[in-house]
Design a protein around this motif. Structure first.
Motif, short mmCIF file in Angstrom:
data_model
loop_
_atom_site.label_atom_id
_atom_site.label_comp_id
_atom_site.label_asym_id
_atom_site.label_seq_id
_atom_site.Cartn_x
_atom_site.Cartn_y
_atom_site.Cartn_z
N HIS A 1 0.82 -1.21 0.00
CA HIS A 1 0.00 0.00 0.00
C HIS A 1 0.86 1.27 0.00
O HIS A 1 1.84 1.37 0.74
N PHE A 2 0.45 2.21 -0.84
CA PHE A 2 0.98 3.56 -0.81
C PHE A 2 -0.21 4.50 -0.63
O PHE A 2 -1.35 4.13 -0.88
N TYR A 3 0.07 5.73 -0.22
CA TYR A 3 -1.00 6.66 0.11
C TYR A 3 -1.37 7.59 -1.04
O TYR A 3 -2.38 8.29 -0.96
N ALA A 4 -0.58 7.57 -2.10
CA ALA A 4 -0.86 8.38 -3.28
C ALA A 4 0.05 7.94 -4.41
O ALA A 4 1.07 7.28 -4.19
N VAL A 5 -0.32 8.32 -5.62
CA VAL A 5 0.57 8.18 -6.77
C VAL A 5 1.15 9.58 -7.03
O VAL A 5 0.44 10.52 -7.39
N GLY A 6 2.44 9.71 -6.76
CA GLY A 6 3.04 11.04 -6.87
C GLY A 6 4.51 11.02 -6.53
O GLY A 6 5.01 10.04 -5.97
N GLU A 7 5.29 12.05 -6.87
CA GLU A 7 4.66 13.14 -7.55
C GLU A 7 4.76 12.95 -9.05
O GLU A 7 5.79 12.53 -9.55
N ILE A 8 3.70 13.26 -9.73
CA ILE A 8 3.59 13.05 -11.16
C ILE A 8 3.12 14.35 -11.82
O ILE A 8 2.63 15.24 -11.14
N LYS B 1 -0.51 10.37 -17.78
CA LYS B 1 -1.80 9.70 -18.00
C LYS B 1 -1.76 8.26 -17.47
O LYS B 1 -2.72 7.80 -16.84
N GLN B 2 -0.68 7.55 -17.75
CA GLN B 2 -0.59 6.17 -17.28
C GLN B 2 -0.66 6.09 -15.76
O GLN B 2 -1.29 5.19 -15.20
N GLN B 3 -0.01 7.04 -15.09
CA GLN B 3 0.00 7.01 -13.64
C GLN B 3 -1.34 7.46 -13.04
O GLN B 3 -1.74 6.98 -11.99
N ILE B 4 -2.03 8.35 -13.74
CA ILE B 4 -3.39 8.70 -13.31
C ILE B 4 -4.27 7.45 -13.38
O ILE B 4 -5.06 7.18 -12.46
N ASN B 5 -4.12 6.67 -14.44
CA ASN B 5 -4.91 5.44 -14.56
C ASN B 5 -4.57 4.45 -13.45
O ASN B 5 -5.46 3.76 -12.93
N LEU B 6 -3.29 4.37 -13.08
CA LEU B 6 -2.91 3.50 -11.97
C LEU B 6 -3.55 3.97 -10.67
O LEU B 6 -4.05 3.15 -9.88
N LYS C 1 -6.33 5.62 -10.30
CA LYS C 1 -7.75 5.29 -10.35
C LYS C 1 -7.97 3.81 -10.07
O LYS C 1 -8.90 3.42 -9.34
N HIS C 2 -7.11 2.97 -10.63
CA HIS C 2 -7.23 1.53 -10.43
C HIS C 2 -7.14 1.16 -8.96
O HIS C 2 -7.87 0.29 -8.48
N TYR C 3 -6.24 1.82 -8.24
CA TYR C 3 -6.04 1.50 -6.83
C TYR C 3 -6.83 2.41 -5.89
O TYR C 3 -6.71 2.30 -4.66
N GLY C 4 -7.64 3.30 -6.45
CA GLY C 4 -8.44 4.19 -5.62
C GLY C 4 -7.61 5.19 -4.84
O GLY C 4 -7.98 5.60 -3.74
N LEU C 5 -6.50 5.61 -5.42
CA LEU C 5 -5.57 6.51 -4.74
C LEU C 5 -5.63 7.93 -5.30
O LEU C 5 -5.95 8.13 -6.47
N PRO C 6 -5.26 8.91 -4.47
CA PRO C 6 -5.12 10.27 -4.98
C PRO C 6 -3.85 10.40 -5.81
O PRO C 6 -2.94 9.58 -5.69
N LYS D 1 -13.36 9.42 -10.04
CA LYS D 1 -12.21 8.72 -9.45
C LYS D 1 -10.96 9.59 -9.40
O LYS D 1 -9.95 9.19 -8.82
N LEU D 2 -11.03 10.75 -10.01
CA LEU D 2 -9.88 11.65 -10.04
C LEU D 2 -9.92 12.58 -8.84
O LEU D 2 -10.88 13.33 -8.65
N PHE D 3 -8.87 12.54 -8.03
CA PHE D 3 -8.76 13.46 -6.89
C PHE D 3 -7.31 13.49 -6.43
O PHE D 3 -6.51 12.65 -6.82
N GLY D 4 -6.97 14.49 -5.63
CA GLY D 4 -5.60 14.56 -5.15
C GLY D 4 -5.19 15.95 -4.71
O GLY D 4 -6.00 16.74 -4.22
#
Length: 255
Positions: free
Chosen positions: A88-95, A114-119, A121-126, A149-152
């Motif tokens: 588990h990670f708490y966010a996808v970043g920084e991107i 874009k690819q990391q935004i999709n990741l 969304k897949h994991y429900g992460l900001p 699903k987009l937030f952050g």
């Protein structure tokens, strides 16, 4: 009072001589939650060690920084994917997109973003967005991928009031740090037009130290100077600013 630093590079070489002391200094100032952005695979081990040393206080993100999007970026993205699948990670970043250092990589930066935004969304992460001289390009991508699903967090926000409202429209909080204390930072002139529910605090240490430390190495303890400035801008107590911004960080990161 609990203060949250939503963006700090505690694993940076700049802290090699006094990392633990620096973190203790921050904790002595009630800064007890540290969210750690990734840059590329070269920093992963250091991030994991930091989490091991401070498991109650350090929370990791995973991602590929836009300035690390080079010819090998697909391999780097595989590392991001593997790590997200592993734990588990708490966010996808920084991107995001950075056109200050290199404009020639714009297309692959957009692809990695874009690819990391999709990741995420897949994991429900900001997502935690890095934007430098690239507001239009960032907004073009966010407009393309926006959904519920987009937030952050729009990290190190330095734009205009109009750009602030646009970022917020994509379910982004604004990461406010040392720039708010700069004489020519400009965001201090309109921040009080942005509801505090949209704001989180950050240092981006070791970079962008607030006044009176501008030009020196930044550290998480200095977030108190940002807190002081926002208290002045919003004319509410520092305790209230800390409470609201920490609650906002909990809504984003889920902890």
């Amino acid at each position: 009072m609990i203060i949250t630093d939503t963006h700090t590079h505690l694993y940076s070489d700049a802290f090699d001589e006094d990392r633990h002391d620096m973190i203790q200094r921050a904790m002595a100032q009630n800064v007890t939650r540290f969210f750690i952005p990734a840059i590329d695979s070269g920093y992963t081990d250091a991030m994991l060690q930091l989490e091991s040393d401070f498991p109650e206080h350090v929370f990791l993100m995973m991602g590929l920084h836009p300035t690390s999007v080079k010819t090998n970026y697909k391999e780097e993205l595989k590392h991001v994917e593997a790590m997200l699948a592993k734990r588990h990670f708490y966010a996808v970043g920084e991107i995001g997109i950075d056109l200050y250092w290199d404009t020639s990589t714009l297309e692959i930066q957009k692809d990695a973003f874009k690819q990391q935004i999709n990741l995420a969304k897949h994991y429900g992460l900001p997502i935690v967005i890095h934007c430098r001289e690239a507001f239009d390009e960032i907004f073009d991508v966010l407009e393309e991928v926006k959904d519920d699903k987009l937030f952050g967090i729009f990290h190190c926000f330095t734009g205009t009031l109009e750009q602030a409202h646009q970022a917020i429209s994509y379910n982004m909080k604004l990461g406010i740090g040392g720039v708010a204390t700069f004489k020519n930072g400009k965001i201090d002139q309109f921040l009080n037009n942005i509801d505090l529910k949209h704001i989180v605090l950050e240092t981006d240490s070791p970079y962008l130290a607030p006044k009176p430390f501008r030009g020196k190495r930044n550290e998480s303890a200095y977030i108190t100077k940002v807190l002081e400035k926002l208290s002045e801008i919003y004319t509410v107590s520092e305790e209230k600013i800390a409470e609201i911004t920490t609650q906002n960080s909990k809504e984003i990161f889920g902890i």
